[in-house]
Write an enzyme that holds these catalytic residues in place. Structure first.
Site, short mmCIF file in Angstrom:
data_model
loop_
_atom_site.label_atom_id
_atom_site.label_comp_id
_atom_site.label_asym_id
_atom_site.label_seq_id
_atom_site.Cartn_x
_atom_site.Cartn_y
_atom_site.Cartn_z
CB SER A 139 20.48 11.66 93.34
OG SER A 139 20.22 10.57 94.18
CG ASP B 151 18.67 8.18 92.24
OD1 ASP B 151 19.67 8.91 92.13
OD2 ASP B 151 18.29 7.70 93.32
CE LYS C 177 16.92 9.34 95.81
NZ LYS C 177 18.16 8.71 96.26
CG HIS D 73 14.74 14.69 101.39
ND1 HIS D 73 14.64 13.33 101.43
CD2 HIS D 73 16.05 14.96 101.23
CE1 HIS D 73 15.84 12.79 101.30
NE2 HIS D 73 16.72 13.77 101.18
NE ARG E 166 26.33 10.52 91.88
CZ ARG E 166 25.41 10.93 92.78
NH1 ARG E 166 24.17 10.49 92.71
NH2 ARG E 166 25.74 11.76 93.73
N1 URA Z 1 21.47 10.88 98.73
C1 URA Z 1 20.86 10.59 97.58
O1 URA Z 1 19.71 10.17 97.57
N2 URA Z 1 21.55 10.76 96.42
C2 URA Z 1 22.81 11.21 96.39
O2 URA Z 1 23.36 11.35 95.32
C3 URA Z 1 23.44 11.52 97.61
C4 URA Z 1 22.74 11.33 98.77
#
Ligand code: URA
Ligand code: CA
Length: 433
Positions: free
Chosen positions: A183, A161, A187, A82, A168
């Site tokens: 977050s 999320d 994923k 990632h 947020r």
């Molecule tokens: N990218 C994400 O997937 N989550 C965040 O909180 C910030 C950037």
């Protein structure tokens, strides 16, 4: 349990238990806990932070809020990569076939997403016939057979999320390292990887503008990954200027092909070998990163990496002949060179602005509904540290509209030249484990 008590506990700096965190994530996901309470909680986290344990619990609760991808039908240790995002980052296109070519299973779930250029899937779709609409069984079979396949994001992954991130975004609580880390990691974990390599970017074109914040985010994500039983490593890499030369979908595919041939830009090549080496080690195909690197270099030299890319494309309906004949990729109607007006050393290329230039040309999506133009983008000819003479090209614009005045202005504003020699920026700052 009452949400108001949990908000108060966090506000006053105490540690929440696993049950408490599960309660608030479940309640928020199913609508029992309203946005205003979750907003207050997020702001409390913004100021008080979270302990290592809380971060793990939060990530696990978000993973469990939706579907989890089962990759157990695929042989071997599945390693995912990632990147925290940047401009012109073509690493996934190179890394997937590269590490697969030495036997690491790459089961990539990818999205389209918003951004300066498209996501990995958009880029691959610039190859005639290539598609990611395959069934889970086909996906598993392809990875077992060819070691690499890409499938479109499907199912209900980490709904907690999705909901929390949207909240947020409008409550000034995005910039919280525990919230960002959980977050991202939720994923990756829901997508089924056994091990994860993270490329955390730092610099003007990155989410984390300075090195200290990038290190903090990387360490937090590594601790979360290891805390939930997925081996995780991270590196911190530079995003003070775009990576490689190409920013644009088909242009980046061509750049990835060049890199798989060993003829890519130096920075992209180096970053791919570094990240790839970690992936190979985590997949237990090499004893250490030196050995892994040798394997990857050999695979580029003897053509196996390129061959793997062809097999992968053909298996998902793509015209693999583009690899030998990149002229078959979508091409823009107009190319315009932006020429330097004076001599000097390139001191700065504002990565973010180059990204916006690509977007103005149509390479990226402003909204989910936008249609992207796969052919357009910019090719950089000079990077930080290079010397340029007046009249030499800084950049070539690839466009399907004739008038590119606005983009030209943007490019000029993006390049800062200096009289004194400028050092090339460090590409890889450090590793975190
Ligand atoms: N990218 C994400 O997937 N989550 C965040 O909180 C910030 C950037
Ligand atoms: Ca690039």
């Amino acid at each position: 349990m009452r949400m108001v008590d949990l908000i108060e506990k966090k506000r006053d700096g105490f540690e929440l238990s696993k049950d408490e965190i599960q309660f608030l994530i479940n309640g928020f996901t199913n609508g029992d806990i309203p946005d205003y309470q979750m907003s207050a909680f997020s702001m409390a986290v913004f100021f008080q932070g979270m302990t290592k344990k809380e971060r793990v619990y939060l990530t696990e609760a978000m993973v469990q809020s939706g579907d989890q991808i089962d990759l157990s039908g695929i042989e071997g240790i599945k390693v995912d990569k990632h990147s925290t995002g940047g401009v012109g980052d073509t690493t996934t296109l190179v890394l997937a076939p590269l590490v697969a070519s030495v036997g690491v299973p790459v089961a990539k779930m990818s999205g389209r997403g918003l951004g300066h250029t498209g996501g990995t899937i958009d880029k691959l779709e610039s190859i005639e016939g290539f598609h990611v609409e395959i069934t889970n069984d086909e996906f598993t079979d392809l990875v077992n057979k060819n070691k690499v396949a890409v499938i479109g994001q499907s199912g209900n992954l980490t709904p907690a999320d999705k909901k929390l991130y949207a909240l947020r975004d409008v409550t000034a609580t995005v910039d919280s390292i525990p919230l960002i880390a959980s977050s991202i990691m939720s994923k990756k974990i829901a997508a089924g990887a056994d091990a994860i390599v993270l490329d955390v970017k730092t610099g003007s074109g990155a989410f984390m503008k300075n090195l200290e914040d990038a290190k903090d985010l990387a360490q937090t994500m590594v601790d979360i990954g290891n805390g939930v039983g997925r081996k995780t490593k991270a590196i911190i890499s530079d995003m003070s200027q775009p990576l490689g030369f190409a920013v644009g979908n088909a242009l980046e595919v061509k750049e990835a092909i060049d890199t798989l041939k060993g003829q890519g830009p130096e920075d992209l090549h180096e970053l791919c070998l570094t990240l790839g080496s970690y992936m190979v080690v985590l997949a237990e195909k090499a004893a250490d990163t030196n050995q892994a690197r040798e394997m990857l270099e050999k695979s580029i030299r003897n053509g196996k990496a390129l061959e793997t890319f062809k097999i992968f494309l053909a298996a998902q309906g793509g015209d693999a002949s583009v690899v030998d004949d990149p002229a078959k990729l979508p091409t823009a109607s107009y190319t315009v060179e932006v020429l330097a007006k004076q001599s000097g050393y390139v001191a700065e290329i504002a990565a973010e602005e180059i990204g916006i230039a690509a977007m103005l040309l149509g390479a990226g999506r402003a909204t989910k509904e936008s249609v992207i133009d796969l052919a357009v983008g910019v090719m950089l000819h000079k990077k930080v540290g290079d010397y340029i003479q007046p009249g030499e090209a800084l950049v070539t614009i690839h466009s399907n509209q004739e008038n590119v005045e606005e983009v030209i202005e943007k490019i000029y504003a993006t390049y800062r030249l200096a009289d004194e020699k400028v050092e090339k920026p460090t590409l890889i700052y450090t590793e975190i484990q």
